[in-house]
Design a protein around this motif. Sequence first.
Motif, short mmCIF file in Angstrom:
data_model
loop_
_atom_site.label_atom_id
_atom_site.label_comp_id
_atom_site.label_asym_id
_atom_site.label_seq_id
_atom_site.Cartn_x
_atom_site.Cartn_y
_atom_site.Cartn_z
N THR A 32 7.78 78.67 76.52
CA THR A 32 6.74 79.29 75.69
C THR A 32 5.85 78.22 75.06
O THR A 32 4.65 78.42 74.90
CB THR A 32 7.35 80.20 74.61
N ARG A 37 0.53 75.89 74.78
CA ARG A 37 -0.37 74.72 74.85
C ARG A 37 -1.45 74.94 75.91
O ARG A 37 -2.60 74.52 75.75
CB ARG A 37 0.43 73.43 75.12
N GLU A 58 5.29 75.79 62.40
CA GLU A 58 5.88 77.11 62.17
C GLU A 58 5.93 77.90 63.47
O GLU A 58 5.25 77.57 64.44
CB GLU A 58 5.05 77.88 61.14
N ARG A 89 13.58 82.18 70.12
CA ARG A 89 13.71 81.35 68.92
C ARG A 89 14.05 82.18 67.69
O ARG A 89 14.26 81.61 66.61
CB ARG A 89 12.40 80.61 68.67
P1 AMP Z 1 8.03 73.59 71.94
O1 AMP Z 1 7.14 73.00 72.99
O2 AMP Z 1 9.06 74.52 72.50
O3 AMP Z 1 8.62 72.53 71.03
O4 AMP Z 1 7.09 74.50 71.02
C1 AMP Z 1 6.00 73.95 70.28
C2 AMP Z 1 5.54 74.94 69.22
O5 AMP Z 1 5.12 76.16 69.86
C3 AMP Z 1 6.63 75.39 68.24
O6 AMP Z 1 6.75 74.49 67.14
C4 AMP Z 1 6.11 76.77 67.80
O7 AMP Z 1 5.05 76.63 66.88
C5 AMP Z 1 5.52 77.30 69.10
N1 AMP Z 1 6.52 78.06 69.90
C6 AMP Z 1 7.02 77.72 71.12
N2 AMP Z 1 7.91 78.64 71.55
C7 AMP Z 1 7.98 79.59 70.57
C8 AMP Z 1 8.74 80.77 70.38
N3 AMP Z 1 9.63 81.18 71.31
N4 AMP Z 1 8.55 81.49 69.25
C9 AMP Z 1 7.65 81.09 68.31
N5 AMP Z 1 6.93 79.98 68.40
C10 AMP Z 1 7.08 79.22 69.52
#
Ligand code: AMP
Length: 189
Positions: A32, A37, A58, A89
């Motif tokens: 996700t 991104r 957040e 998450r």
């Molecule tokens: P990551 O690349 O998985 O570290 O995600 C980067 C950011 O994307 C996180 O800090 C959240 O702000 C958002 N994000 C990614 N996956 C989720 C999810 N399953 N639920 C909510 N926010 C997410």
Amino acid sequence: MLNIVLFGPPGAGKGTQAIKLKEEYNLVHLSTGDLLREEIKQETNLGLEAQAYMTKGELVPDEVVIGMIASKLEQNKTVNGFIFDGFPRTTEQAEALDNLLSSHNSSITKMLSLEVDDEELVARIVQRGKDSGREDDKNESVIFNRIITYNKKTSPLKAYYDHQAKYHIVDGIGSMDEVFERLKDKIQN
Ligand code: AMP
């Protein structure tokens, strides 16, 4: 189908290991974070909404990420399975994922939780920030907020999957190949 939730705090190595597992077991990798991104890069409305949360460390609202996963499941109906990276998450996301998979006559096979201590996490994220230029990896207070958010909202999912007898702990300290071997061992046994 083989459906794996690759779980762990930010900086645990989920992304790196997910790519290796995807190749080993011929799975579809759903991150996700990567999907969000990409939305930001394309400057979509969803991306603009998500960015406000991501820059603060957040969580993006549940309905946004659940909607993204729902459409990916819809687009990939005849696959070997999925590797979920950074999703679910929250408990609401985990319940939604169970319901979505069940509507496709499938379910989560195992949840593999990469365990890495906080000190090592911060060091890894700071290094990643230098290498990849990810904005949320560059600011220390954002990094801490992501770890606090993980401990508060995401780590309760260990109990959620433990109740389903799907929770497996994997030591995330060691070389990339060592950790990969541990993950394969948990998948196969
Ligand atoms: P990551 O690349 O998985 O570290 O995600 C980067 C950011 O994307 C996180 O800090 C959240 O702000 C958002 N994000 C990614 N996956 C989720 C999810 N399953 N639920 C909510 N926010 C997410």
